[in-house]
Write an enzyme that holds these catalytic residues in place. Structure first.
Site, short mmCIF file in Angstrom:
data_model
loop_
_atom_site.label_atom_id
_atom_site.label_comp_id
_atom_site.label_asym_id
_atom_site.label_seq_id
_atom_site.Cartn_x
_atom_site.Cartn_y
_atom_site.Cartn_z
N GLY A 12 0.77 -1.24 0.00
CA GLY A 12 0.00 0.00 0.00
C GLY A 12 0.80 1.28 0.00
O GLY A 12 0.29 2.33 0.42
N ASN A 14 1.66 3.18 -2.49
CA ASN A 14 1.02 4.17 -3.37
C ASN A 14 -0.23 4.75 -2.70
O ASN A 14 -0.52 5.94 -2.86
CB ASN A 14 0.66 3.54 -4.72
N ASN A 108 -5.04 3.33 -13.04
CA ASN A 108 -4.09 2.31 -12.58
C ASN A 108 -2.68 2.88 -12.68
O ASN A 108 -2.38 3.65 -13.61
CB ASN A 108 -4.19 1.05 -13.46
N HIS A 110 1.30 1.90 -13.12
CA HIS A 110 2.13 0.79 -13.58
C HIS A 110 3.59 1.22 -13.56
O HIS A 110 3.91 2.35 -14.00
CB HIS A 110 1.70 0.37 -15.00
N ASP A 151 -3.28 -3.11 -18.32
CA ASP A 151 -2.28 -2.08 -18.68
C ASP A 151 -2.49 -1.54 -20.09
O ASP A 151 -1.53 -1.26 -20.80
CB ASP A 151 -0.86 -2.69 -18.59
N GLU A 180 6.53 6.70 -8.74
CA GLU A 180 5.09 6.38 -8.70
C GLU A 180 4.38 7.21 -7.65
O GLU A 180 3.25 7.69 -7.85
CB GLU A 180 4.90 4.90 -8.38
C1 GRF Z 1 3.57 -0.69 -7.52
O1 GRF Z 1 4.86 -0.85 -8.04
C2 GRF Z 1 2.60 -0.49 -8.66
O2 GRF Z 1 3.16 0.17 -9.77
C3 GRF Z 1 2.25 -1.89 -9.05
O3 GRF Z 1 2.20 -2.62 -7.83
C4 GRF Z 1 3.05 -1.98 -6.88
C5 GRF Z 1 2.22 -1.70 -5.67
O4 GRF Z 1 3.03 -1.27 -4.64
N1 GRF Z 1 1.00 -1.94 -9.76
P1 GRF Z 1 2.32 -0.66 -3.33
O5 GRF Z 1 1.38 -1.72 -2.78
O6 GRF Z 1 1.57 0.57 -3.75
O7 GRF Z 1 3.47 -0.37 -2.41
#
Ligand code: GRF
Length: 212
Positions: A12, A14, A108, A110, A151, A180
């Site tokens: 989590g 992000n 999303n 990526h 994607d 990100e």
């Molecule tokens: C991130 O690298 C995102 O790009 C990918 O999954 C990962 C999730 O990481 N889709 P987190 O759970 O947000 O730390």
């Protein structure tokens, strides 16, 4: 006010970046109204609980069919009056009926420069291993609008990250993850300010707000 649901399957980070952006006033018109995960042990649910936000463990395994799961997801989204769904490390495929119900309102993140290094099986360290194997000098992070394929939907925002000769998949993943954490909140802000439109399947980000 843009009400968002955040779906994740893992730690989590992000999601935490979105929380921090809201906390520090970078997303003034955004409110998280639901956090959901297919994994009851996911760190994203712990972060949501600590933040005092509504969270749900919701997984297809809890339902007799994909249609019932889709109906359960839609009911939870409608109950929370969600405007936009943000997939932040969500490793499952959203049912087509959910994608249709939230057409052009699902984002999303990526960890690569889509359309390169994306699609089925391209997740986690595999993405960065493929980038290194291709001897790319640049990689990055992409926020795109979700459609029925992995994607694949129109791209909203991308930022590049250099690939270093000394990089391992782990060191590259860490540098991309850092990016990100700024790209995702920025893309959500563009959405909240009404600066993203999709015309004929292509996304258009309006530098000046759509409505003057
Ligand atoms: C991130 O690298 C995102 O790009 C990918 O999954 C990962 C999730 O990481 N889709 P987190 O759970 O947000 O730390």
């Amino acid at each position: 006010m843009l009400k968002i649901a955040v779906f994740g399957s893992g730690r989590g980070s992000n999601f935490k970046a979105i929380l921090d952006a809201i906390h520090y006033g970078q997303l003034p018109d955004v409110r998280i109204v639901l956090v959901a995960s297919n994994n009851s042990d996911a760190g994203i649910l712990d972060l949501a609980r600590t933040a005092g936000l509504p969270f749900r463990h919701i997984s297809q395994k809890q339902f007799p069919s994909e249609d019932a799961f889709a109906a359960g997801l839609l009911a939870a989204l409608q109950k929370a009056a969600v405007d936009v769904i943000v997939l932040a490390g969500y490793m499952k495929h959203l049912p087509a009926s959910v994608v249709a119900a939230y057409r052009h309102r699902i984002l999303n993140i990526h960890p690569a420069l889509l359309p390169a290094f994306g699609g089925t099986g391209m997740y986690g360290l595999r993405v960065h291993q493929a980038v290194l194997a291709s001897h790319e000098s640049l990689t990055g992070a992409t926020v795109h609008i979700v459609d029925e394929e992995y994607d694949h939907g129109p791209i909203v925002l991308q930022r590049t990250v250099p690939v270093l000769a000394s990089d391992s998949p782990e060191s590259l993943a860490a540098r991309v993850l850092e990016m990100e954490h700024s790209v995702l909140p920025e893309a959500i802000r563009l959405f909240a300010e009404g600066r993203v439109s999709v015309i004929n399947g292509q996304s258009h980000v309006h530098i000046s707000p759509l409505q003057e």
